[in-house]
Structures are given as C-alpha cells and as structure tokens.
Design a protein around this motif. Structure first.
Motif, PDB file in Angstrom:
ATOM      1  N   LYS A  84      50.388  37.127  26.273  1.00  0.00           N
ATOM      2  CA  LYS A  84      50.830  38.000  25.191  1.00  0.00           C
ATOM      3  C   LYS A  84      52.271  37.643  24.855  1.00  0.00           C
ATOM      4  N   THR A  85      52.649  37.822  23.604  1.00  0.00           N
ATOM      5  CA  THR A  85      54.007  37.481  23.171  1.00  0.00           C
ATOM      6  C   THR A  85      54.782  38.743  22.813  1.00  0.00           C
ATOM      7  N   ILE A  86      56.075  38.714  23.156  1.00  0.00           N
ATOM      8  CA  ILE A  86      56.961  39.843  22.867  1.00  0.00           C
ATOM      9  C   ILE A  86      58.268  39.309  22.299  1.00  0.00           C
ATOM     10  N   LEU A  87      58.664  39.804  21.140  1.00  0.00           N
ATOM     11  CA  LEU A  87      59.968  39.489  20.563  1.00  0.00           C
ATOM     12  C   LEU A  87      60.832  40.738  20.664  1.00  0.00           C
ATOM     13  N   SER A  88      62.017  40.598  21.210  1.00  0.00           N
ATOM     14  CA  SER A  88      62.901  41.750  21.389  1.00  0.00           C
ATOM     15  C   SER A  88      64.252  41.490  20.744  1.00  0.00           C
ATOM     16  N   THR A  89      64.845  42.548  20.186  1.00  0.00           N
ATOM     17  CA  THR A  89      66.200  42.462  19.653  1.00  0.00           C
ATOM     18  C   THR A  89      67.209  43.043  20.644  1.00  0.00           C
ATOM     19  N   LEU A  90      66.714  43.448  21.823  1.00  0.00           N
ATOM     20  CA  LEU A  90      67.610  43.883  22.894  1.00  0.00           C
ATOM     21  C   LEU A  90      68.180  42.649  23.578  1.00  0.00           C
ATOM     22  N   ASP A  91      69.318  42.812  24.277  1.00  0.00           N
ATOM     23  CA  ASP A  91      69.799  41.665  25.035  1.00  0.00           C
ATOM     24  C   ASP A  91      68.830  41.406  26.176  1.00  0.00           C
ATOM     25  N   LEU A  92      68.920  40.232  26.786  1.00  0.00           N
ATOM     26  CA  LEU A  92      67.883  39.780  27.703  1.00  0.00           C
ATOM     27  C   LEU A  92      67.643  40.748  28.850  1.00  0.00           C
ATOM     28  N   TYR A  93      68.724  41.204  29.493  1.00  0.00           N
ATOM     29  CA  TYR A  93      68.538  42.127  30.618  1.00  0.00           C
ATOM     30  C   TYR A  93      67.858  43.409  30.178  1.00  0.00           C
ATOM     31  N   ASP A  94      68.332  44.007  29.078  1.00  0.00           N
ATOM     32  CA  ASP A  94      67.731  45.252  28.595  1.00  0.00           C
ATOM     33  C   ASP A  94      66.282  45.035  28.164  1.00  0.00           C
ATOM     34  N   ALA A  95      66.004  43.883  27.575  1.00  0.00           N
ATOM     35  CA  ALA A  95      64.634  43.569  27.163  1.00  0.00           C
ATOM     36  C   ALA A  95      63.721  43.464  28.381  1.00  0.00           C
ATOM     37  N   ILE A  96      64.194  42.788  29.425  1.00  0.00           N
ATOM     38  CA  ILE A  96      63.401  42.658  30.651  1.00  0.00           C
ATOM     39  C   ILE A  96      63.161  44.025  31.274  1.00  0.00           C
ATOM     40  N   THR A  97      64.216  44.818  31.388  1.00  0.00           N
ATOM     41  CA  THR A  97      64.097  46.152  31.985  1.00  0.00           C
ATOM     42  C   THR A  97      63.108  47.018  31.212  1.00  0.00           C
ATOM     43  N   TYR A  98      63.192  46.967  29.882  1.00  0.00           N
ATOM     44  CA  TYR A  98      62.286  47.757  29.047  1.00  0.00           C
ATOM     45  C   TYR A  98      60.836  47.332  29.258  1.00  0.00           C
ATOM     46  N   GLU A  99      60.582  46.032  29.266  1.00  0.00           N
ATOM     47  CA  GLU A  99      59.207  45.551  29.405  1.00  0.00           C
ATOM     48  C   GLU A  99      58.653  45.808  30.804  1.00  0.00           C
ATOM     49  N   VAL A 100      59.495  45.716  31.812  1.00  0.00           N
ATOM     50  CA  VAL A 100      59.054  46.016  33.184  1.00  0.00           C
ATOM     51  C   VAL A 100      58.533  47.444  33.265  1.00  0.00           C
ATOM     52  N   LYS A 101      59.266  48.370  32.641  1.00  0.00           N
ATOM     53  CA  LYS A 101      58.854  49.777  32.674  1.00  0.00           C
ATOM     54  C   LYS A 101      57.665  50.040  31.760  1.00  0.00           C
ATOM     55  N   THR A 102      57.704  49.494  30.563  1.00  0.00           N
ATOM     56  CA  THR A 102      56.671  49.773  29.560  1.00  0.00           C
ATOM     57  C   THR A 102      55.320  49.197  29.937  1.00  0.00           C
ATOM     58  N   ASN A 103      55.315  47.985  30.461  1.00  0.00           N
ATOM     59  CA  ASN A 103      54.051  47.294  30.743  1.00  0.00           C
ATOM     60  C   ASN A 103      53.704  47.247  32.227  1.00  0.00           C
ATOM     61  N   ASN A 104      54.444  48.012  33.048  1.00  0.00           N
ATOM     62  CA  ASN A 104      54.189  48.041  34.497  1.00  0.00           C
ATOM     63  C   ASN A 104      54.175  46.632  35.094  1.00  0.00           C
ATOM     64  N   ILE A 105      55.193  45.862  34.728  1.00  0.00           N
ATOM     65  CA  ILE A 105      55.319  44.486  35.214  1.00  0.00           C
ATOM     66  C   ILE A 105      55.572  44.498  36.720  1.00  0.00           C
ATOM     67  N   GLU A 106      54.884  43.626  37.457  1.00  0.00           N
ATOM     68  CA  GLU A 106      55.087  43.577  38.905  1.00  0.00           C
ATOM     69  C   GLU A 106      55.887  42.366  39.353  1.00  0.00           C
ATOM     70  N   PHE A 107      56.181  41.441  38.422  1.00  0.00           N
ATOM     71  CA  PHE A 107      56.842  40.211  38.816  1.00  0.00           C
ATOM     72  C   PHE A 107      57.487  39.588  37.586  1.00  0.00           C
ATOM     73  N   VAL A 108      58.757  39.172  37.698  1.00  0.00           N
ATOM     74  CA  VAL A 108      59.453  38.476  36.629  1.00  0.00           C
ATOM     75  C   VAL A 108      59.759  37.059  37.103  1.00  0.00           C
ATOM     76  N   VAL A 109      59.434  36.066  36.279  1.00  0.00           N
ATOM     77  CA  VAL A 109      59.712  34.668  36.623  1.00  0.00           C
ATOM     78  C   VAL A 109      60.543  34.061  35.497  1.00  0.00           C
ATOM     79  N   MET A 110      61.715  33.523  35.829  1.00  0.00           N
ATOM     80  CA  MET A 110      62.575  32.955  34.802  1.00  0.00           C
ATOM     81  C   MET A 110      63.321  31.743  35.349  1.00  0.00           C
TER      82      MET A 110
END
Length: 276
Positions: A84-110
């Motif tokens: 799935k694709t997500i475009l965010s206008t938040l800065d990277l950290y805030d975008a990651i934090t938002y998506e982790v909470k919104t989509n119940n993300i269990e793992f971030v890889v960067m």
C-alpha cells in the motif's frame, strides 16, 4: 495473522536496500507493507511556494510511489505480500508516528540516510530523530548498499540494567523463530561484578529466552563500546545487531550526537532498535 510493516522511502538507493531487506526477511510471512513518502522536507526548504507547485509535488510523489509499488510487485511476485502507498505532508518522524498508530504497525524498516545525506555521516538526521523519538515500535535500520543475508547470527549487547519482558523481546523471538537463529548476548564489563539488580535481569533474560538458541559473551572494557561491538560482529560473523533503546541507554546517548561519525558507530549489518 498478517504482519504490518512500514517502509519509509525517499526513492533513494538506500531506501530501496531497506525495502528489499524487509521483503526478503519476511518472505514466508503474510504481510502488508506500507510504502511511506513524506514531502514535508521538500516543502520546508522552499519559501513562498504556491498551491499549484505543492500540487505538482504531490502528484509527482504519488506517481513515484505507484511506480515503486509496481516495480516491487513485479520483482517479488509473492502472493503473501500486499503493498500500500502513503503520501504524507507531515515531516518524516511525525508521518512515521502517525502511521504506526493509525495502521497498528508492528515494525518499521528504513535506510541509514536519505538521498541527500552527507557522505561523512553514517546516520542521516532523519534517521537519528526516528531512533531517538520512536516509541512502542521496533525500528530496523539497513545500511546503504547492503545485500540481504539471512539473519542466522544476532548480536545483542546489553548492560543488564533493565528487566526485559515479552514485549521488548517479541521481535527478537520472531526473527529467531523464522530463521532458527542464534542470539549472542554481549556484555561489556564496565564493572568488576554485576549488581544484584543486574544479576536478576541476567537470570530473567535466560528465562525469557528458554527454548531459543542463545549464548552469553563477556568482554572486558578495553576500548570504546563502538569498537568492541564492531569487533564482536566481525569475529562472530554476525548478521544483525539488536539493542534495546531505554532511558540513559548507549543508543540514546549516541542518538543525541550531531555527528555520529565521531562516536565511531558504523554498524555494517542491519541494526535493530527495540524500544523499552
């Protein structure tokens, strides 16, 4: 159960290395991968930009996300994986934090740094901020131009200063189970002997890892932690470095430094940061 994994990308080669690693790491698992691109950084460097220009930037990023998704699907052809694709206008950290909470993300890889990262720095500023601030979700950082190797040998440096429970160790147990891996627990002796609290945490760790392939390794403090960990990785042919990031931990200390190169911390294997 379907795993939910967030893959921040700026379409750089380093970001592609991280995407490739994540897909291969969980090749036998049912996963939803979320490809996240933030255009906030680009916008913040521009002054007096018009709404029409912002619209063009968004459209370009959306197109690049679609192309990346198509390329990945064509290259992997794994029926267990969806993207799935997500475009965010938040800065990277805030975008990651938002998506982790919104989509119940269990793992971030960067990746370690983005396309504009200075060559003399191992971690880019965005990566440092995510290391320092991200709570409640494990973060895996993949070195630039890293070629995937199954994580059969994991290094886990610890000072035994906090009690680790099922939550902190879950991601490690997942990887150990997937690849029948060995976890090598490293303690660098800063003290002559463990305190009573450290002894209790040491015994607790053995209990938590019962049934898994683990071993303890004790090293004298003869150099910087960075050098000793590096030598440990090289000598034991480690495939992944994992550390717990807790208050006053070594990770937190290095993440506050403006130039991490001065610390000498250049892990050349994927680096798993586990929040406490």
């Amino acid at each position: 159960m379907k795993r939910k994994i967030l893959l921040p990308t700026d379409f750089s080669d380093n970001a592609w290395s991280a995407v490739d690693y994540a897909i291969k790491l969980f090749k036998d698992e049912t996963c939803s991968f979320y490809l996240l691109n933030s255009i906030a950084l680009k916008v913040s460097t521009m002054s007096n930009f018009s709404n029409s220009l912002l619209k063009v930037m968004k459209e370009k990023a959306i197109e690049e996300l679609k192309e990346l998704k198509s390329e990945i699907e064509a290259a992997t052809n794994n029926p267990n994986h969806e993207f799935k694709t997500i475009l965010s206008t938040l800065d990277l950290y805030d975008a990651i934090t938002y998506e982790v909470k919104t989509n119940n993300i269990e793992f971030v890889v960067m990746g370690t740094k983005g396309a504009t990262g200075a060559k003399e720095l191992f971690f880019g500023s965005n990566t440092v901020r995510v290391i320092k601030k991200l709570k409640g979700c494990p973060l895996l950082i993949v070195p630039n131009e890293y070629h995937y190797v199954e994580p059969r040998q994991l290094a886990f440096p610890t000072d035994f200063k906090i009690k680790l429970g099922e939550g902190e160790l879950q991601i490690l147990k997942t990887i150990l189970s997937l690849y029948n891996s060995q976890i090598r627990i490293l303690h660098i002796n800063e003290e002559e002997e463990l305190s009573e609290a450290q002894e209790a945490n040491y015994e607790n760790l053995k209990t938590q890892l019962e049934g898994y392939n683990y071993s303890f390794h004790w090293m004298p403090e003869y150099s910087t932690k960075a050098n000793e960990i590096k030598e440990f990785i090289e000598d034991l042919k480690i495939d992944m470095l994992a550390m717990v990031n807790h208050k006053k931990s070594w990770i937190e200390r290095i993440a506050t430094k403006p130039v991490i190169k001065k610390i000498g911390f250049h892990p050349f294997v994927p680096f798993l940061v586990i929040p406490a």
